[in-house]
Scaffold this motif. Structure first.
Motif, mmCIF file in Angstrom:
data_model
loop_
_atom_site.group_PDB
_atom_site.id
_atom_site.type_symbol
_atom_site.label_atom_id
_atom_site.label_comp_id
_atom_site.label_asym_id
_atom_site.label_seq_id
_atom_site.Cartn_x
_atom_site.Cartn_y
_atom_site.Cartn_z
ATOM 1 N N ARG A 14 -2.530 2.268 25.668
ATOM 2 C CA ARG A 14 -1.748 2.551 24.482
ATOM 3 C C ARG A 14 -1.293 1.243 23.866
ATOM 4 O O ARG A 14 -0.182 0.814 24.020
ATOM 5 C CB ARG A 14 -0.556 3.424 24.860
ATOM 6 N N HIS A 15 -2.194 0.605 23.162
ATOM 7 C CA HIS A 15 -1.916 -0.729 22.648
ATOM 8 C C HIS A 15 -1.993 -0.759 21.141
ATOM 9 O O HIS A 15 -2.641 0.054 20.519
ATOM 10 C CB HIS A 15 -2.899 -1.744 23.232
ATOM 11 N N ARG A 16 -1.383 -1.764 20.594
ATOM 12 C CA ARG A 16 -1.308 -1.826 19.147
ATOM 13 C C ARG A 16 -1.259 -3.272 18.675
ATOM 14 O O ARG A 16 -1.017 -4.170 19.439
ATOM 15 C CB ARG A 16 -0.101 -1.082 18.623
ATOM 16 N N SER A 147 -13.254 -2.392 23.964
ATOM 17 C CA SER A 147 -13.200 -0.970 24.296
ATOM 18 C C SER A 147 -12.337 -0.690 25.518
ATOM 19 O O SER A 147 -12.223 0.453 25.951
ATOM 20 C CB SER A 147 -14.622 -0.453 24.549
ATOM 21 N N ASN A 148 -11.737 -1.739 26.101
ATOM 22 C CA ASN A 148 -10.874 -1.539 27.265
ATOM 23 C C ASN A 148 -9.608 -0.762 26.926
ATOM 24 O O ASN A 148 -8.966 -0.204 27.804
ATOM 25 C CB ASN A 148 -10.456 -2.892 27.858
ATOM 26 N N TRP A 149 -9.239 -0.750 25.653
ATOM 27 C CA TRP A 149 -8.004 -0.106 25.230
ATOM 28 C C TRP A 149 -8.309 0.915 24.146
ATOM 29 O O TRP A 149 -9.159 0.693 23.268
ATOM 30 C CB TRP A 149 -7.018 -1.159 24.744
ATOM 31 N N SER A 150 -7.606 2.022 24.172
ATOM 32 C CA SER A 150 -7.919 3.141 23.290
ATOM 33 C C SER A 150 -7.774 2.780 21.815
ATOM 34 O O SER A 150 -8.479 3.315 20.968
ATOM 35 C CB SER A 150 -7.022 4.350 23.616
ATOM 36 N N THR A 151 -6.858 1.849 21.495
ATOM 37 C CA THR A 151 -6.711 1.426 20.103
ATOM 38 C C THR A 151 -7.572 0.214 19.783
ATOM 39 O O THR A 151 -7.609 -0.229 18.644
ATOM 40 C CB THR A 151 -5.243 1.080 19.800
ATOM 41 N N GLY A 152 -8.246 -0.332 20.793
ATOM 42 C CA GLY A 152 -9.096 -1.493 20.589
ATOM 43 C C GLY A 152 -8.375 -2.819 20.661
ATOM 44 O O GLY A 152 -9.003 -3.868 20.501
ATOM 45 N N VAL A 153 -7.061 -2.811 20.914
ATOM 46 C CA VAL A 153 -6.272 -4.047 20.938
ATOM 47 C C VAL A 153 -5.309 -4.029 22.124
ATOM 48 O O VAL A 153 -4.663 -3.019 22.388
ATOM 49 C CB VAL A 153 -5.472 -4.230 19.627
ATOM 50 N N HIS A 154 -5.211 -5.158 22.813
ATOM 51 C CA HIS A 154 -4.299 -5.308 23.942
ATOM 52 C C HIS A 154 -2.941 -5.774 23.434
ATOM 53 O O HIS A 154 -2.863 -6.631 22.562
ATOM 54 C CB HIS A 154 -4.867 -6.331 24.926
ATOM 55 N N THR A 155 -1.862 -5.230 23.974
ATOM 56 C CA THR A 155 -0.531 -5.496 23.433
ATOM 57 C C THR A 155 0.345 -6.354 24.326
ATOM 58 O O THR A 155 1.539 -6.530 24.026
ATOM 59 C CB THR A 155 0.187 -4.162 23.175
ATOM 60 N N GLY A 156 -0.172 -6.869 25.408
ATOM 61 C CA GLY A 156 0.644 -7.699 26.284
ATOM 62 C C GLY A 156 -0.157 -8.853 26.841
ATOM 63 O O GLY A 156 -1.219 -9.210 26.329
ATOM 64 N N THR A 246 5.513 -1.444 18.993
ATOM 65 C CA THR A 246 6.313 -2.520 18.382
ATOM 66 C C THR A 246 6.141 -3.845 19.128
ATOM 67 O O THR A 246 7.057 -4.661 19.175
ATOM 68 C CB THR A 246 7.801 -2.140 18.360
ATOM 69 N N ALA A 247 4.957 -4.052 19.690
ATOM 70 C CA ALA A 247 4.737 -5.242 20.515
ATOM 71 C C ALA A 247 4.684 -6.516 19.683
ATOM 72 O O ALA A 247 4.270 -6.514 18.523
ATOM 73 C CB ALA A 247 3.439 -5.096 21.307
ATOM 74 N N ILE A 248 5.133 -7.617 20.291
ATOM 75 C CA ILE A 248 4.989 -8.953 19.730
ATOM 76 C C ILE A 248 4.362 -9.842 20.804
ATOM 77 O O ILE A 248 4.259 -9.455 21.966
ATOM 78 C CB ILE A 248 6.341 -9.530 19.270
#
Length: 261
Positions: A14-16, A147-156, A246-248
């Motif tokens: 669950r990344h954004r 493709s490792n993350w469902s949104t296509g982007v890692h958040t951490g 809301t990741a930074i």
């Protein structure tokens, strides 16, 4: 989250992306004593110029001192920004209001208060945070794509560490979550004085409880491989709210506290 998991589940990753700076954010210049407002930089200005300038920032809805310090590259990070603007903000760094004008010139602010106490000079020289794990190998970074993350982007930021590695609170704060969180496995979330939240995921053991106050460097958990992973690691994430989405950049956030990542 892991750098190369197997086929992700619907609940996994669950990344954004990065919280985009508001289009209404602006850098202003403070008017001189003569009443003129000048744009930066001033070509040909000298040290004896009567038009001494100081860059400022107008607080927007949703801002925190941490995000302002990162986005405006404030020397000394959010703590220096707070000390330079304490007369405007007040005693609680969480309580900044839209429309407030904050100076970004922390070096000038330090020199102006150095004759009173030495507290403010320590802000930019003494790290006020620690790495969440020691001896880890960095793997998936912030905003890594794939493709490792469902949104296509890692958040951490992920660090590969053996199960049972001590996980430490990166910054002083209060525990607001300690338990299971789906694809993140067992996690701990801490609220900090700058208004941001740090999250530690895929834990094998949790050593703190909700409502507990912790100091930077305190052991809060042991690393593990719970949730959606392909191997043991720590997923470290920083958010502007406790909510997902809301990741930074957590590495930039740590550097804002003086940590050499």
């Amino acid at each position: 989250m892991p750098s190369s998991p197997a086929t992700p589940s619907a609940n996994a990753g669950r990344h954004r992306g990065r919280r985009a700076p508001s289009a209404t954010r602006r850098i202003a210049t403070r008017a001189s004593a003569a009443g003129a407002t000048l744009a930066l930089p001033v070509i040909g200005a000298t040290a004896t110029s009567a038009f001494a300038e100081e860059s400022t920032y107008t607080v927007q809805s949703g801002d925190t001192l941490s995000t302002i310090a990162m986005e405006q590259d404030v020397e000394g990070g959010w703590t220096a920004l707070y000390e330079a603007n304490k007369s405007v903000i007040g005693d609680d760094p969480n309580l900044i209001s839209p429309g407030e004008e904050l100076t970004l010139d922390t070096a000038s602010a330090d020199s102006g208060t150095s004759t009173q106490t030495t507290t403010t000079t320590q802000v930019s020289t003494e790290p006020s945070a620690v790495m969440p794990v020691s001896g880890g190998t960095p793997t998936a970074g912030y905003e890594a794509s794939g493709s490792n993350w469902s949104t296509g982007v890692h958040t951490g930021q992920d660090w590969s560490v053996p199960v049972g590695t001590t996980v430490k609170a990166a910054v002083d704060g209060k525990v607001v979550k300690a338990g299971w969180d789906g694809s993140f496995g067992y996690e701990v979330m801490i609220e900090h004085a700058d208004g941001d939240y740090s999250m530690y995921a895929h834990l094998s053991q949790i050593d703190v409880s909700v409502g507990q106050t912790v100091d930077a460097g305190d052991r809060i958990a042991l690393s593990g491989a719970t949730g959606n992973v392909t191997g043991p690691h720590l997923h470290f994430e920083v958010r502007t709210t406790p909510e997902w989405g809301t990741a930074i950049d957590p590495v930039a956030w740590l550097r804002g506290y003086g940590v050499d990542v």
